[in-house]
Design a protein around this motif. Structure first.
Motif, PDB file in Angstrom:
ATOM      1  N   MET A   1       0.817  -1.198   0.000  1.00 42.21           N
ATOM      2  CA  MET A   1       0.000   0.000   0.000  1.00 42.21           C
ATOM      3  C   MET A   1       0.862   1.263   0.000  1.00 42.21           C
ATOM      4  O   MET A   1       0.522   2.231  -0.635  1.00 42.21           O
ATOM      5  CB  MET A   1      -0.938  -0.007   1.194  1.00 42.21           C
ATOM      6  N   ILE A   2       1.981   1.258   0.759  1.00 41.20           N
ATOM      7  CA  ILE A   2       2.879   2.404   0.730  1.00 41.20           C
ATOM      8  C   ILE A   2       4.261   1.947   0.289  1.00 41.20           C
ATOM      9  O   ILE A   2       4.627   0.790   0.459  1.00 41.20           O
ATOM     10  CB  ILE A   2       2.972   3.138   2.094  1.00 41.20           C
ATOM     11  N   ASP A   3       5.014   2.888  -0.290  1.00 42.78           N
ATOM     12  CA  ASP A   3       6.411   2.623  -0.622  1.00 42.78           C
ATOM     13  C   ASP A   3       7.215   2.567   0.680  1.00 42.78           C
ATOM     14  O   ASP A   3       6.761   3.041   1.723  1.00 42.78           O
ATOM     15  CB  ASP A   3       6.969   3.733  -1.512  1.00 42.78           C
ATOM     16  N   THR A   4       8.422   2.044   0.600  1.00 42.67           N
ATOM     17  CA  THR A   4       9.290   2.018   1.771  1.00 42.67           C
ATOM     18  C   THR A   4       9.530   3.445   2.248  1.00 42.67           C
ATOM     19  O   THR A   4      10.009   4.282   1.477  1.00 42.67           O
ATOM     20  CB  THR A   4      10.625   1.339   1.436  1.00 42.67           C
ATOM     21  N   PRO A   5       9.206   3.748   3.505  1.00 40.27           N
ATOM     22  CA  PRO A   5       9.406   5.102   4.017  1.00 40.27           C
ATOM     23  C   PRO A   5      10.882   5.457   4.103  1.00 40.27           C
ATOM     24  O   PRO A   5      11.760   4.593   4.160  1.00 40.27           O
ATOM     25  CB  PRO A   5       8.787   5.055   5.418  1.00 40.27           C
ATOM     26  N   GLU A   6      11.148   6.764   4.131  1.00 38.74           N
ATOM     27  CA  GLU A   6      12.499   7.280   4.294  1.00 38.74           C
ATOM     28  C   GLU A   6      12.442   8.530   5.157  1.00 38.74           C
ATOM     29  O   GLU A   6      11.401   9.175   5.259  1.00 38.74           O
ATOM     30  CB  GLU A   6      13.123   7.606   2.934  1.00 38.74           C
ATOM     31  N   ILE A   7      13.564   8.834   5.785  1.00 38.19           N
ATOM     32  CA  ILE A   7      13.694  10.064   6.569  1.00 38.19           C
ATOM     33  C   ILE A   7      14.433  11.074   5.688  1.00 38.19           C
ATOM     34  O   ILE A   7      15.516  10.775   5.177  1.00 38.19           O
ATOM     35  CB  ILE A   7      14.492   9.832   7.875  1.00 38.19           C
TER      36      ILE A   7
ATOM     37  N   ARG B   1       8.789  10.173   5.139  1.00 40.25           N
ATOM     38  CA  ARG B   1       8.071  10.363   3.889  1.00 40.25           C
ATOM     39  C   ARG B   1       7.875   9.037   3.182  1.00 40.25           C
ATOM     40  O   ARG B   1       8.753   8.181   3.180  1.00 40.25           O
ATOM     41  CB  ARG B   1       8.873  11.297   2.981  1.00 40.25           C
ATOM     42  N   THR B   2       6.694   8.899   2.570  1.00 48.35           N
ATOM     43  CA  THR B   2       6.405   7.743   1.737  1.00 48.35           C
ATOM     44  C   THR B   2       5.390   8.141   0.687  1.00 48.35           C
ATOM     45  O   THR B   2       4.851   9.248   0.725  1.00 48.35           O
ATOM     46  CB  THR B   2       5.881   6.553   2.573  1.00 48.35           C
ATOM     47  N   THR B   3       5.108   7.234  -0.229  1.00 50.66           N
ATOM     48  CA  THR B   3       4.052   7.442  -1.217  1.00 50.66           C
ATOM     49  C   THR B   3       3.020   6.350  -1.048  1.00 50.66           C
ATOM     50  O   THR B   3       3.351   5.159  -1.026  1.00 50.66           O
ATOM     51  CB  THR B   3       4.613   7.428  -2.652  1.00 50.66           C
ATOM     52  N   TYR B   4       1.773   6.779  -0.904  1.00 50.40           N
ATOM     53  CA  TYR B   4       0.629   5.867  -0.868  1.00 50.40           C
ATOM     54  C   TYR B   4       0.076   5.785  -2.288  1.00 50.40           C
ATOM     55  O   TYR B   4      -0.081   6.810  -2.953  1.00 50.40           O
ATOM     56  CB  TYR B   4      -0.440   6.398   0.102  1.00 50.40           C
ATOM     57  N   ARG B   5      -0.252   4.589  -2.725  1.00 47.87           N
ATOM     58  CA  ARG B   5      -0.802   4.380  -4.067  1.00 47.87           C
ATOM     59  C   ARG B   5      -2.191   3.781  -3.944  1.00 47.87           C
ATOM     60  O   ARG B   5      -2.350   2.698  -3.392  1.00 47.87           O
ATOM     61  CB  ARG B   5       0.110   3.461  -4.870  1.00 47.87           C
ATOM     62  N   GLY B   6      -3.188   4.525  -4.435  1.00 45.78           N
ATOM     63  CA  GLY B   6      -4.556   4.034  -4.392  1.00 45.78           C
ATOM     64  C   GLY B   6      -5.550   5.158  -4.171  1.00 45.78           C
ATOM     65  O   GLY B   6      -5.183   6.339  -4.098  1.00 45.78           O
TER      66      GLY B   6
ATOM     67  N   GLU C   1       0.158   2.567   8.360  1.00 49.93           N
ATOM     68  CA  GLU C   1       1.410   1.873   8.029  1.00 49.93           C
ATOM     69  C   GLU C   1       2.614   2.765   8.287  1.00 49.93           C
ATOM     70  O   GLU C   1       3.628   2.316   8.832  1.00 49.93           O
ATOM     71  CB  GLU C   1       1.413   1.447   6.561  1.00 49.93           C
ATOM     72  N   LEU C   2       2.517   4.032   7.872  1.00 57.51           N
ATOM     73  CA  LEU C   2       3.640   4.950   8.082  1.00 57.51           C
ATOM     74  C   LEU C   2       3.891   5.161   9.570  1.00 57.51           C
ATOM     75  O   LEU C   2       5.037   5.144  10.025  1.00 57.51           O
ATOM     76  CB  LEU C   2       3.395   6.289   7.385  1.00 57.51           C
ATOM     77  N   MET C   3       2.836   5.330  10.356  1.00 56.57           N
ATOM     78  CA  MET C   3       3.007   5.535  11.794  1.00 56.57           C
ATOM     79  C   MET C   3       3.644   4.313  12.461  1.00 56.57           C
ATOM     80  O   MET C   3       4.488   4.452  13.349  1.00 56.57           O
ATOM     81  CB  MET C   3       1.675   5.887  12.452  1.00 56.57           C
TER      82      MET C   3
ATOM     83  N   TRP D   1      -3.428   6.411  -8.649  1.00 52.14           N
ATOM     84  CA  TRP D   1      -3.268   7.662  -7.913  1.00 52.14           C
ATOM     85  C   TRP D   1      -2.110   7.537  -6.934  1.00 52.14           C
ATOM     86  O   TRP D   1      -1.845   6.465  -6.389  1.00 52.14           O
ATOM     87  CB  TRP D   1      -4.537   8.022  -7.167  1.00 52.14           C
ATOM     88  N   GLN D   2      -1.421   8.663  -6.677  1.00 45.30           N
ATOM     89  CA  GLN D   2      -0.292   8.684  -5.763  1.00 45.30           C
ATOM     90  C   GLN D   2      -0.401   9.889  -4.839  1.00 45.30           C
ATOM     91  O   GLN D   2      -0.533  11.018  -5.307  1.00 45.30           O
ATOM     92  CB  GLN D   2       1.021   8.783  -6.531  1.00 45.30           C
ATOM     93  N   THR D   3      -0.330   9.623  -3.544  1.00 45.79           N
ATOM     94  CA  THR D   3      -0.345  10.675  -2.537  1.00 45.79           C
ATOM     95  C   THR D   3       0.913  10.543  -1.697  1.00 45.79           C
ATOM     96  O   THR D   3       1.178   9.487  -1.129  1.00 45.79           O
ATOM     97  CB  THR D   3      -1.588  10.551  -1.628  1.00 45.79           C
ATOM     98  N   GLU D   4       1.704  11.619  -1.665  1.00 49.97           N
ATOM     99  CA  GLU D   4       2.912  11.620  -0.846  1.00 49.97           C
ATOM    100  C   GLU D   4       2.530  11.977   0.589  1.00 49.97           C
ATOM    101  O   GLU D   4       1.824  12.966   0.820  1.00 49.97           O
ATOM    102  CB  GLU D   4       3.911  12.647  -1.388  1.00 49.97           C
ATOM    103  N   LEU D   5       2.962  11.179   1.552  1.00 50.26           N
ATOM    104  CA  LEU D   5       2.670  11.372   2.958  1.00 50.26           C
ATOM    105  C   LEU D   5       3.922  11.869   3.681  1.00 50.26           C
ATOM    106  O   LEU D   5       4.985  11.260   3.558  1.00 50.26           O
ATOM    107  CB  LEU D   5       2.197  10.060   3.609  1.00 50.26           C
ATOM    108  N   TYR D   6       3.774  12.964   4.425  1.00 45.65           N
ATOM    109  CA  TYR D   6       4.892  13.565   5.160  1.00 45.65           C
ATOM    110  C   TYR D   6       4.496  13.696   6.622  1.00 45.65           C
ATOM    111  O   TYR D   6       3.508  14.363   6.941  1.00 45.65           O
ATOM    112  CB  TYR D   6       5.213  14.962   4.618  1.00 45.65           C
ATOM    113  N   ARG D   7       5.270  13.087   7.512  1.00 43.35           N
ATOM    114  CA  ARG D   7       5.033  13.219   8.949  1.00 43.35           C
ATOM    115  C   ARG D   7       6.282  13.783   9.608  1.00 43.35           C
ATOM    116  O   ARG D   7       7.314  13.108   9.678  1.00 43.35           O
ATOM    117  CB  ARG D   7       4.679  11.869   9.572  1.00 43.35           C
ATOM    118  N   PRO D   8       6.236  15.048  10.042  1.00 45.27           N
ATOM    119  CA  PRO D   8       7.392  15.623  10.733  1.00 45.27           C
ATOM    120  C   PRO D   8       7.757  14.808  11.979  1.00 45.27           C
ATOM    121  O   PRO D   8       6.878  14.213  12.621  1.00 45.27           O
ATOM    122  CB  PRO D   8       6.912  17.024  11.095  1.00 45.27           C
TER     123      PRO D   8
END
Length: 154
Positions: free
Chosen positions: A1-7, A95-100, A111-113, A144-151
């Motif tokens: 569902m999400i790409d591998t997150p990165e800092i 940061r990651t990208t959610y697809r859907g 998933e990111l949390m 569809w692609q949504t970039e997720l950013y969590r400070p």
């Protein structure tokens, strides 16, 4: 569902925004008109908007959301109606990208949390989503692609 997150460290981005404090269930009613108003104001001022629109949430309690709808801009916007100038801040983020489709964003954030916690980081209270590829590009939500950013907190 999400790409591998990165800092990553983000750079500050000048934006035009509309601030909303609305009931969570009003999001579908408010989002389309807000984006249209924002884009019209930026275009009327002859300002380029080089990038996808986004939402920057400062508070998301179960009943009300406190957030901004925004677009990046190449120069400051003059306030008009609900549109004001703003900025996506420079921050250290996961940061990651959610697809859907958008209905699955909650699961993508979950998933990111989980990844943030398992990686030993602590999340700040705000977050943002950049809608890189959405319904305007086609009716197939799987693309569809949504970039997720969590400070992250220090």
């Amino acid at each position: 569902m999400i790409d591998t997150p990165e800092i990553i460290e983000t750079e500050p981005r000048l934006c035009a925004v509309i601030h909303l404090h609305i009931p969570k269930d009003a999001i579908r009613k408010e989002m389309g008109p807000g984006i249209a108003e924002l884009r019209a104001a930026v275009e009327a001022q002859g300002i380029a908007a080089p990038g996808a629109w986004f939402t920057h949430h400062s508070k998301m309690d179960p009943a009300f959301w406190d957030f901004e709808i925004g677009v990046p801009v190449t120069k400051p916007v003059k306030p008009v109606g609900r549109v004001t100038g703003g900025e996506l801040p420079a921050r250290r983020v996961a940061r990651t990208t959610y697809r859907g489709g958008y209905e699955g964003l909650g699961d993508g954030w979950g998933e990111l949390m989980q990844w943030i916690e398992k990686s030993g980081h602590r999340a700040a209270p705000d977050l943002w989503e950049i809608y890189a590829v959405g319904p305007e590009s086609g009716s197939e939500p799987g693309k569809w692609q949504t970039e997720l950013y969590r400070p992250l907190l220090p």
